[in-house]
Design an enzyme around this catalytic site. Structure first.
Site: not given
Ligand code: GUN
Length: 295
Positions: A94, A117, A50
């Site tokens: 996350q 998100d 990311k």
């Molecule tokens: N963990 C795995 N995929 C994601 C995601 O798209 N967002 C978040 N916040 N955690 C994740």
């Protein structure tokens, strides 16, 4: 005849290019704050990716790494600080969080206008009411891939298989927003194969390796496979490999188009997160939305 493979990697790259172009035209650089608690190796890889793509598209990446034994109050205090920071446009915590931390309570603290998100109750409410807001990334990626393949989705029958909060429910609402006729099928659905066979667009999102068989698919349908399942490799004993919720090779012979796993929906999630960061910056700072990010 074989269906077309939908190249999610290539489409995600194109979308990142559009995000970079949009960022160039903004009055200032948007910033995405990512909060990582603990040292789960998979989460570290996701967060590193990311950060890499955030910087590659011309935005600022702010990483906050906290130890696994961080208490909930400390984490919530950090989220509140990020909410108040005018320099921060997007906040992503996350998931999963280490045991002992309640992710619902933490997510609920995120300012909905920075919720890239799309996980807060306010974001979910805005989606269900059809109001402007930040939409969850993976479901948006699904709609983008379907539109890329089929163009206008009006009147198409979309069957979403799965009703999770992260994917199934928001995907159903997003396809509805595209004027699809939407069915949500799930573990209690009767005659599941028959229901799936009615789909012009089939979106399996249940996390069951290769559950959807070729004879569940209407000939010519567009299949967007959200599943990412790790299973033992037959070719390489002792190793694991990734498969989707669809039995890919036989299904590809029936479908008009189908996403592979890996390389389908997965790469779209981060690209949509970057897009959301630009949208969040524009909404909060009153900048014009770059039309290049429309879909
Ligand atoms: N963990 C795995 N995929 C994601 C995601 O798209 N967002 C978040 N916040 N955690 C994740």
């Amino acid at each position: 005849m074989s269906g077309q493979k939908i190249d999610g990697r290539a489409y995600a790259q194109t979308l990142r290019g559009r995000v970079a172009q949009a960022v160039e035209g903004l009055p200032a650089q948007p910033a995405l704050a990512v909060v990582l608690v603990g040292d789960d190796p998979a989460s570290e890889v996701y967060v590193a990716n990311k950060a890499k793509f955030t910087v590659e598209t011309g935005m600022r990446s702010l990483k906050h790494a906290l130890p696994a034994d961080t208490d909930e109050e400390t984490l919530i205090r950090l989220v509140r600080t990020l909410n108040e920071d005018p320099e921060v446009d997007g906040i992503l915590v996350q998931l999963p969080l280490p045991k002992g931390l309640n992710s619902d309570r933490v997510i609920a603290e995120i300012d909905p206008d920075k919720d890239v998100d799309g996980l807060t109750e306010v974001s979910a409410g805005r989606l269900s009411l059809g109001k402007a807001g930040l939409r969850p990334c993976t479901p948006v990626g699904c709609v983008m891939l379907a539109k890329e393949q089929l163009g206008d989705l009006s009147g198409k029958h979309c069957v979403v298989l799965g009703r999770s909060i992260l994917v199934g429910k928001p995907a159903a609402l997003l396809f509805l927003e595209q004027n699809c006729t939407v069915t949500i099928a799930h573990s209690r659905t009767k005659d599941l194969a028959d229901v799936c066979r009615q789909a012009d667009i089939l979106v399996p999102a249940v996390g069951r390796p290769q559950m959807v068989q070729a004879d569940w698919i209407k000939p010519g349908a567009c299949v967007i496979d959200v599943g990412i399942n790790s299973v033992p490799s037959i070719k390489h004993p002792g190793k694991m490999r990734l498969v989707g919720d669809v039995n890919y090779l036989p299904s590809k012979k029936v479908a008009g188009s189908i996403t592979p796993v890996p390389g389908g929906v997965g790469p779209m999630t981060i690209a949509c997160l970057l897009r959301n960061t630009v949208l969040a910056a524009c909404m909060r700072r009153g900048w014009e939305m770059p039309s290049i990010l429309d879909f």
